[in-house]
Design an enzyme around this catalytic site. Structure first.
Site, PDB file in Angstrom:
ATOM      1  N   ASP A   5      50.487  81.014  22.784  1.00 39.69           N
ATOM      2  CA  ASP A   5      49.337  81.667  22.146  1.00 39.69           C
ATOM      3  C   ASP A   5      48.848  80.758  21.031  1.00 39.69           C
ATOM      4  OD1 ASP A   5      47.686  83.585  20.483  1.00 39.69           O
ATOM      5  OD2 ASP A   5      48.445  84.974  21.994  1.00 39.69           O
ATOM      6  N   CYS A  93      38.984  89.029  31.216  1.00 35.33           N
ATOM      7  CA  CYS A  93      38.478  90.212  30.510  1.00 35.33           C
ATOM      8  C   CYS A  93      37.018  90.010  30.117  1.00 35.33           C
ATOM      9  CB  CYS A  93      39.348  90.563  29.304  1.00 35.33           C
ATOM     10  SG  CYS A  93      39.326  89.322  28.005  1.00 35.33           S
TER      11      CYS A  93
END
Length: 149
Positions: A5, A93
């Site tokens: 991340d 998304c």
């Protein structure tokens, strides 16, 4: 297991959550996933499972083509790291990227990777995120569970 991340804070929270749930510690890597996946390929690392859950790549119609390139790049890199028979779980998304377009993007990545890919399941947002008929982009989350050969 490896968790990548850009946010060190998110990684720290993930580590705390894993510990609270009695899970084994993971390798936490703060960095750009595109660079990390390429480095892993140079290092010869391989995986049985890769899960891609990137942030929204397209916030406007003008960004859809760049988003498509980003999704293709990250999926291509992931496919190159999977052992034969490995599983790729991949998501988008970006509401402006349709499920059909996302499937075509993943297909393009498979061609460039020289890998045969089977979709074993189609994934979508839960019932707590209903889709408005008047706003098709509210079907923002789409994904595939794939077997990669």
């Amino acid at each position: 297991m490896v968790n990548v991340d850009t946010s060190a804070e998110a990684l720290a929270l993930a580590g705390e959550n894993l510990a609270l749930n009695g899970c084994a510690p993971q390798e936490m890597v703060a960095g750009d996933v595109f660079q990390v996946l390429r480095r892993y390929r140079r290092e010869g690392r391989t995986f049985d499972l890769v899960i891609l859950d990137p942030p929204k790549f397209a916030k406007s119609q003008a960004e859809v083509m760049d988003a498509a390139r980003g999704y293709k790049d990250v999926n291509l890199s992931a496919m190159r790291l999977l052992r034969p028979g490995g599983v790729l779980i991949t998501f988008s998304c970006s509401g402006l990227v349709s499920a059909d377009l996302f499937q075509k993007i993943v297909f393009g990545a498979s061609v460039d990777a020289g890998r045969d890919v089977q979709i074993v399941d189609r994934l979508a947002q839960g019932a707590d995120h209903p889709v408005l008929l008047t706003f098709p982009e509210s079907a923002y989350l789409k994904g595939f569970a794939c077997r990669v050969w």
